[in-house]
Scaffold this motif. Structure first.
Motif, PDB file in Angstrom:
ATOM      1  N   SER A   1      77.510  59.136 -35.638  1.00 18.69           N
ATOM      2  CA  SER A   1      77.367  58.506 -34.323  1.00 18.69           C
ATOM      3  C   SER A   1      76.237  59.122 -33.502  1.00 18.69           C
TER       4      SER A   1
ATOM      5  N   VAL B   1      74.814  54.573 -28.887  1.00 15.51           N
ATOM      6  CA  VAL B   1      76.188  54.089 -28.767  1.00 15.51           C
ATOM      7  C   VAL B   1      76.433  53.430 -27.407  1.00 15.51           C
TER       8      VAL B   1
ATOM      9  N   VAL C   1      81.430  53.178 -31.545  1.00 17.65           N
ATOM     10  CA  VAL C   1      82.133  54.258 -32.235  1.00 17.65           C
ATOM     11  C   VAL C   1      83.598  53.864 -32.357  1.00 17.65           C
TER      12      VAL C   1
ATOM     13  N   ARG D   1      72.919  57.303 -33.180  1.00 17.52           N
ATOM     14  CA  ARG D   1      72.938  55.904 -32.739  1.00 17.52           C
ATOM     15  C   ARG D   1      72.973  55.805 -31.216  1.00 17.52           C
TER      16      ARG D   1
ATOM     17  N   TYR E   1      78.704  49.154 -36.183  1.00 17.82           N
ATOM     18  CA  TYR E   1      79.670  50.245 -36.146  1.00 17.82           C
ATOM     19  C   TYR E   1      79.010  51.533 -36.617  1.00 17.82           C
ATOM     20  N   ALA E   2      79.003  52.534 -35.740  1.00 15.73           N
ATOM     21  CA  ALA E   2      78.324  53.782 -36.056  1.00 15.73           C
ATOM     22  C   ALA E   2      79.030  54.557 -37.161  1.00 15.73           C
ATOM     23  N   VAL E   3      80.347  54.437 -37.227  1.00 14.44           N
ATOM     24  CA  VAL E   3      81.126  55.194 -38.206  1.00 14.44           C
ATOM     25  C   VAL E   3      81.384  54.308 -39.423  1.00 14.44           C
TER      26      VAL E   3
END
Length: 577
Positions: free
Chosen positions: A225, A230, A166, A228, A202-204
């Motif tokens: 996010s 994370v 994130v 995911r 990358y989640a975002v």
């Protein structure tokens, strides 16, 4: 679902897919691990490494306009360099950068291509434009890669490798120069040009940098996010992580509804083209929404630690300087995962690479820039002592002065650092603060470093909520004093607050003997708390950013404001003390 998408599915157990992904990560990281070993060897001979680097920079840039004006071709020694080029701030090099903006790259750069101008954070002044070339990008990536490999290696047991991250980024193109060069946020640009495989980590989505409204940016970052698995929360400033967590709890009902339905709230201020792109990426997750909804109903809240188990996460953020108040809030929301400092870095470049966790110190990046140091007390001297990296002393504080391969020479960035030890023979450095932040009512010469150090020390002894704060001088005809500006909810226990103020006032004297002397002589009164409305600091920070055009991701709230008229600009409800 594609193979790659399956590999990144939320909460996927260790499997053949996971095994293959980790093996792929090891293949990709092999050159970086070898590079890190070579860097560790180089740290044994910092003087030779730095001298060779400076000579390479000067030879490469000798035919630029700046190089000719400062006689780079005739420089043979470091003493020659110091005679020809003064230690100077951005304004000294600004005329050359303005020529580059108009398309005359040779005015400052041997590189014929400028990829973009990185805009500085705007924390202390109007934003500056730093040219980003291929040389810049190579050194920037190398530093990040070595930092990342060491961070992953130290957290093997948490299985963070090749799992989603994130990280909120800014707009890589806020505007263009008259010659068409984009100007914007460096983190947004690097996210945009990453290889596809890395982008999936990358989640975002990087396109969220185009969202200007703060609430909408946090909301979208959370929505993407939550689906995911994370492994890392990464933000230059820990205040970003605090706001991320608070938004999750405040907007949990809407987030869970959008998560369930695969939708994006219509009332969020998001550009239409960005909204259309994001909407195409969303999918329904009714089971996950129900699971998180049950947690929220049971606990009456929804924090990051309720969504992402603390056992499998790491926090990467700044930990030095004025970050203490925000760092103290993280455990409430994230639990206590390992925290890794990102190092001293700015739009102007990376200065240090932290190679251990739970410390703000990092080894000087002697491969990327040539560094000089001026002792703290001599920065305003007409002929200050100037030291190389190999000449520093442990425990001493210095202003760091980098020379880069992309147009910054003996650049006075105003960063005050302290040497905490050595890695091989190369100094380990921690950021203390921006050196120009000081206040001086009666000769006490109080610095932001004194303030943040005192605050951190007292917070360990006295239980007192401090959401955000700044100390500022208050003029009074009878006896001037310093006001600690706090939001009113932090003063719910007035007796406890008064005890905290006494301890804080005493600790300022421990950190600064001149402050102690002025208090003892009666020339300064004791610190008083000036209470402002709840949320006032967030409003003030947003206004300050808007005035300078700064980057929220890199913004540093000032913990000392030297303006004697500052009180007049704030809505003070009452004073305590």
């Amino acid at each position: 679902m594609s193979l790659i998408a399956g590999l990144f599915a939320r909460n996927s157990p260790m499997s053949l897919k996971r095994f293959l992904l980790v093996r792929l990560g090891r293949v990709i990281s092999y050159p970086i691990r070898r590079q890190l070993r070579q860097f560790e060897v180089a740290c044994q001979t910092p003087e030779a490494v730095q001298t060779q680097l400076l000579h390479r920079i000067l030879i490469a840039q000798s035919n630029t306009g700046f190089g000719r004006d400062h006689k780079f071709a005739s420089i043979n020694t470091i003493a020659d360099y110091q005679r020809n080029v003064p230690i100077a701030p951005y304004e000294y090099v600004a005329p050359y950068i303005e020529k580059v903006q108009r398309g005359d790259t040779s005015a400052l750069l041997a590189d014929r291509r400028v990829l973009m101008f990185a805009l500085t954070s705007g924390t202390t002044a109007s934003r500056k434009l730093i040219p980003v070339t291929d040389a810049y990008l190579n050194t920037y990536r190398r530093g990040w890669n070595m930092w990342g490999v060491k961070m992953y290696r130290d957290n093997r047991g948490r299985r963070v490798a090749m799992r989603p991250i994130v990280q909120m980024v800014g707009d890589p193109e806020e505007f263009r120069t008259e010659s068409g060069i984009p100007c914007g946020n460096l983190s947004g640009y690097t996210a945009m040009v990453q290889m596809r495989l890395i982008q999936r980590m990358y989640a975002v989505p990087y396109i969220t940098g185009k969202i200007k409204d703060a609430k909408a940016r946090y909301y979208v970052a959370l929505l993407f996010s939550m689906t995911r698995n994370v492994s890392q929360f990464m933000a230059a400033n820990p205040s970003t992580l605090v706001q991320f967590a608070r938004t999750l709890d405040a907007e949990k009902e809407s987030l869970l509804r959008d998560l369930r339905d695969g939708t994006l709230r219509a009332d969020l201020d998001i550009p239409p083209d960005v909204r259309a792109w994001l909407t195409r990426k969303l999918s329904k997750n009714p089971a996950q929404a129900a699971e998180l909804g049950a947690i929220a109903d049971k606990l009456g809240r929804l924090y990051p630690t309720d969504v992402w188990p603390v056992e499998g996460t790491v926090i990467n953020t700044w930990t030095g300087g004025s970050m203490g108040p925000y760092l103290r809030q993280l455990p409430q929301y994230y639990g206590t995962p390992p925290i890794r400092d990102l190092g001293l870095l700015a739009s102007e470049g990376r200065m240090t690479i932290p190679l251990e966790g739970n410390t703000p110190s990092g080894v000087l990046d002697i491969w990327s820039h040539y560094f000089e140091f001026v002792p703290e007390g001599e920065i305003d001297s007409p002929q200050p002592t100037v030291l190389g990296a190999h000449e520093l002393s442990e425990g001493k504080s210095y202003f760091i002065v980098p020379t880069t391969a992309y147009g910054l020479y003996r650049y006075h960035i105003s960063d005050l650092v302290r040497v905490t030890g050595f890695y091989g023979k190369t100094p380990l450095v921690e950021f203390l603060g921006k050196g120009h932040r000081f206040a001086n009512l009666t000769g006490e010469k109080l610095s932001e470093y004194h303030v943040t150090k005192a605050m951190d020390a007292v917070a360990k002894r006295v239980s007192q909520p401090v959401t955000a704060y700044s100390l500022a001088p208050i003029w009074h005809d009878v006896r001037p004093y310093y006001g600690l500006f706090l939001e009113e909810p932090d003063a719910s226990d007035e007796v406890g607050l008064k005890r905290f103020l006494v301890e804080f006032d005493h600790q300022l004297g421990e950190e600064n003997v001149e402050y102690a002397a002025k208090r003892e002589s009666g020339r300064l009164g004791p610190v008083r708390a000036l209470l402002i409305p709840s949320g006032a600091w967030a409003v003030w920070d947003r206004a300050r950013l808007a005035a300078t055009g700064g980057s929220p991701e890199q913004y540093k709230h000032p913990c000392l404001i030297g303006d004697i008229k500052f009180r007049d600009t704030m809505q003070v409800i009452r004073e305590v003390g």
